[in-house]
Scaffold this motif. Structure first.
Motif, PDB file in Angstrom:
ATOM      1  N   ILE A   1       0.815  -1.206   0.000  1.00 27.84           N
ATOM      2  CA  ILE A   1       0.000   0.000   0.000  1.00 27.84           C
ATOM      3  C   ILE A   1       0.857   1.269   0.000  1.00 27.84           C
ATOM      4  N   ILE A   2       0.486   2.193  -0.856  1.00 28.55           N
ATOM      5  CA  ILE A   2       1.056   3.539  -0.822  1.00 28.55           C
ATOM      6  C   ILE A   2       0.093   4.430  -0.056  1.00 28.55           C
ATOM      7  N   ASN A   3      -1.185   4.309  -0.354  1.00 33.29           N
ATOM      8  CA  ASN A   3      -2.166   5.225   0.205  1.00 33.29           C
ATOM      9  C   ASN A   3      -3.569   4.673   0.310  1.00 33.29           C
ATOM     10  N   LEU A   4      -4.277   5.161   1.313  1.00 39.03           N
ATOM     11  CA  LEU A   4      -5.721   5.008   1.428  1.00 39.03           C
ATOM     12  C   LEU A   4      -6.296   6.398   1.221  1.00 39.03           C
ATOM     13  N   PHE A   5      -7.370   6.494   0.437  1.00 46.68           N
ATOM     14  CA  PHE A   5      -8.078   7.756   0.252  1.00 46.68           C
ATOM     15  C   PHE A   5      -9.467   7.644   0.857  1.00 46.68           C
ATOM     16  N   THR A   6      -9.958   8.747   1.384  1.00 46.07           N
ATOM     17  CA  THR A   6     -11.346   8.834   1.815  1.00 46.07           C
ATOM     18  C   THR A   6     -11.965  10.057   1.138  1.00 46.07           C
ATOM     19  N   VAL A   7     -13.266  10.207   1.268  1.00 43.88           N
ATOM     20  CA  VAL A   7     -14.032  11.328   0.701  1.00 43.88           C
ATOM     21  C   VAL A   7     -13.513  11.795  -0.660  1.00 43.88           C
ATOM     22  N   THR A   8     -13.407  10.868  -1.568  1.00 42.82           N
ATOM     23  CA  THR A   8     -12.858  11.134  -2.894  1.00 42.82           C
ATOM     24  C   THR A   8     -13.907  10.863  -3.973  1.00 42.82           C
ATOM     25  N   ASP A   9     -14.000  11.785  -4.921  1.00 43.69           N
ATOM     26  CA  ASP A   9     -14.843  11.583  -6.099  1.00 43.69           C
ATOM     27  C   ASP A   9     -13.938  11.136  -7.245  1.00 43.69           C
ATOM     28  N   PHE A  10     -14.414  10.188  -8.032  1.00 41.37           N
ATOM     29  CA  PHE A  10     -13.636   9.720  -9.180  1.00 41.37           C
ATOM     30  C   PHE A  10     -14.135  10.401 -10.446  1.00 41.37           C
ATOM     31  N   PRO A  11     -13.285  10.662 -11.422  1.00 40.98           N
ATOM     32  CA  PRO A  11     -11.901  10.214 -11.562  1.00 40.98           C
ATOM     33  C   PRO A  11     -10.932  11.068 -10.751  1.00 40.98           C
ATOM     34  N   ILE A  12      -9.698  10.569 -10.690  1.00 44.27           N
ATOM     35  CA  ILE A  12      -8.565  11.303 -10.122  1.00 44.27           C
ATOM     36  C   ILE A  12      -7.732  11.783 -11.305  1.00 44.27           C
ATOM     37  N   TYR A  13      -7.211  12.989 -11.225  1.00 46.40           N
ATOM     38  CA  TYR A  13      -6.382  13.545 -12.301  1.00 46.40           C
ATOM     39  C   TYR A  13      -4.917  13.513 -11.885  1.00 46.40           C
ATOM     40  N   VAL A  14      -4.052  13.088 -12.797  1.00 45.69           N
ATOM     41  CA  VAL A  14      -2.610  13.076 -12.544  1.00 45.69           C
ATOM     42  C   VAL A  14      -2.042  14.369 -13.114  1.00 45.69           C
ATOM     43  N   ALA A  15      -1.463  15.200 -12.241  1.00 44.49           N
ATOM     44  CA  ALA A  15      -0.914  16.495 -12.648  1.00 44.49           C
ATOM     45  C   ALA A  15       0.453  16.317 -13.294  1.00 44.49           C
ATOM     46  N   LYS A  16       0.904  17.351 -13.964  1.00 47.22           N
ATOM     47  CA  LYS A  16       2.238  17.316 -14.595  1.00 47.22           C
ATOM     48  C   LYS A  16       3.341  17.572 -13.572  1.00 47.22           C
ATOM     49  N   SER A  17       3.019  18.246 -12.466  1.00 48.63           N
ATOM     50  CA  SER A  17       4.014  18.539 -11.430  1.00 48.63           C
ATOM     51  C   SER A  17       4.246  17.289 -10.574  1.00 48.63           C
ATOM     52  N   SER A  18       5.341  17.301  -9.804  1.00 48.94           N
ATOM     53  CA  SER A  18       5.643  16.155  -8.960  1.00 48.94           C
ATOM     54  C   SER A  18       6.273  16.596  -7.640  1.00 48.94           C
ATOM     55  N   SER A  19       6.194  15.703  -6.667  1.00 48.31           N
ATOM     56  CA  SER A  19       6.789  15.902  -5.342  1.00 48.31           C
ATOM     57  C   SER A  19       7.358  14.566  -4.897  1.00 48.31           C
ATOM     58  N   GLU A  20       8.596  14.598  -4.388  1.00 51.85           N
ATOM     59  CA  GLU A  20       9.270  13.365  -3.953  1.00 51.85           C
ATOM     60  C   GLU A  20       9.244  12.288  -5.035  1.00 51.85           C
ATOM     61  N   LYS A  21       9.451  12.697  -6.284  1.00 56.62           N
ATOM     62  CA  LYS A  21       9.530  11.815  -7.460  1.00 56.62           C
ATOM     63  C   LYS A  21       8.196  11.189  -7.855  1.00 56.62           C
ATOM     64  N   PHE A  22       7.107  11.517  -7.172  1.00 60.92           N
ATOM     65  CA  PHE A  22       5.775  11.041  -7.541  1.00 60.92           C
ATOM     66  C   PHE A  22       4.953  12.206  -8.067  1.00 60.92           C
ATOM     67  N   GLN A  23       4.203  11.949  -9.128  1.00 59.33           N
ATOM     68  CA  GLN A  23       3.376  13.002  -9.694  1.00 59.33           C
ATOM     69  C   GLN A  23       2.291  13.428  -8.714  1.00 59.33           C
ATOM     70  N   ASP A  24       2.031  14.740  -8.704  1.00 58.25           N
ATOM     71  CA  ASP A  24       0.963  15.272  -7.866  1.00 58.25           C
ATOM     72  C   ASP A  24      -0.379  14.837  -8.441  1.00 58.25           C
ATOM     73  N   LEU A  25      -1.402  14.861  -7.600  1.00 59.85           N
ATOM     74  CA  LEU A  25      -2.735  14.453  -8.021  1.00 59.85           C
ATOM     75  C   LEU A  25      -3.724  15.585  -7.777  1.00 59.85           C
ATOM     76  N   ILE A  26      -4.706  15.674  -8.650  1.00 58.35           N
ATOM     77  CA  ILE A  26      -5.803  16.623  -8.472  1.00 58.35           C
ATOM     78  C   ILE A  26      -7.032  15.761  -8.190  1.00 58.35           C
ATOM     79  N   VAL A  27      -7.558  15.911  -6.970  1.00 61.90           N
ATOM     80  CA  VAL A  27      -8.624  15.038  -6.502  1.00 61.90           C
ATOM     81  C   VAL A  27      -9.843  15.872  -6.130  1.00 61.90           C
ATOM     82  N   SER A  28     -10.991  15.435  -6.594  1.00 61.72           N
ATOM     83  CA  SER A  28     -12.246  16.097  -6.250  1.00 61.72           C
ATOM     84  C   SER A  28     -12.801  15.474  -4.972  1.00 61.72           C
ATOM     85  N   SER A  29     -13.195  16.344  -4.061  1.00 58.93           N
ATOM     86  CA  SER A  29     -13.838  15.902  -2.833  1.00 58.93           C
ATOM     87  C   SER A  29     -15.011  16.837  -2.583  1.00 58.93           C
TER      88      SER A  29
END
Length: 200
Positions: free
Chosen positions: A124-152
């Motif tokens: 496991i990397i992560n558990l998400f709660t209160v999340t609407d799908f889809p999830i968007y993968v951003a072009k920016s990154s942090s700690e070598k992982f791409q940032d995410l744009i998540v609707s809640s």
């Protein structure tokens, strides 16, 4: 060439079905064939190949869900025990991570649904709660992982990897200003992509 092959296949199906089917069944098949042919000629038919099913990924996810949700299993019904997944390489290591989502009342409420991001090996990397799908993968990154744009709850939030994890509750993170970038990749688009449902 693809259109010609499709037309030939549809013609063969129509001719063979006319000889074997009842009159009302022939009409349905004929209508479907004519609709497909019309969309193909107009260039609006979806001729893309369906995504290849990755049995190894499905088995890896099923095995991990049985561990992660062990204490929940006795309370869950058969209808609660299914998931959707989509693979995406978040850290450019040539191995896909797995976005795992649910869309039933056990995992979803008024604020959204729960989901996971798993490594390629199922850890496991992560558990998400209160999340609407889809999830968007951003072009920016942090700690070598791409940032995410998540609707809640209908509001987009930018979430970044920090200390090896994304925040589990996107609703408390930075609000994404503006519209979701058109170049962002959508993952777990459960409704629009008609993703396959798997049991665990």
């Amino acid at each position: 060439m693809r259109n010609e092959i499709l037309i030939a296949v549809i013609t063969i199906i129509m001719v063979s079905c006319q000889n074997k089917q009842k009159p009302e069944q022939r009409n349905i098949i004929k209508a479907i064939a004519e609709d497909t042919l019309a969309k193909t000629v107009a260039g609006t038919a979806d001729l893309s190949d369906p995504p290849v099913k990755d049995d190894k990924a499905v088995k890896t996810i099923q095995k991990q869900l049985l561990v992660l949700l062990k204490s929940d299993l006795p309370a869950m019904t058969k209808e609660d025990r299914f998931f959707y997944y989509e693979a995406f390489d978040l850290n450019n290591d040539k191995k896909s991570e797995y976005f795992v989502g649910f869309s039933n009342p056990y995992f979803c409420g008024s604020g959204g649904c729960s989901g996971y991001i798993l490594n390629n090996d199922g850890s496991i990397i992560n558990l998400f709660t209160v999340t609407d799908f889809p999830i968007y993968v951003a072009k920016s990154s942090s700690e070598k992982f791409q940032d995410l744009i998540v609707s809640s709850k209908g509001i987009f939030h930018l979430i970044k990897m920090k200390n090896g994890k994304y925040p589990s509750n996107p609703s408390v993170k930075e609000v994404w200003k503006g519209e979701t970038p058109k170049e962002s990749t959508k993952v777990l688009d459960i409704d629009e992509k008609k993703l396959e449902k798997y049991s665990f």
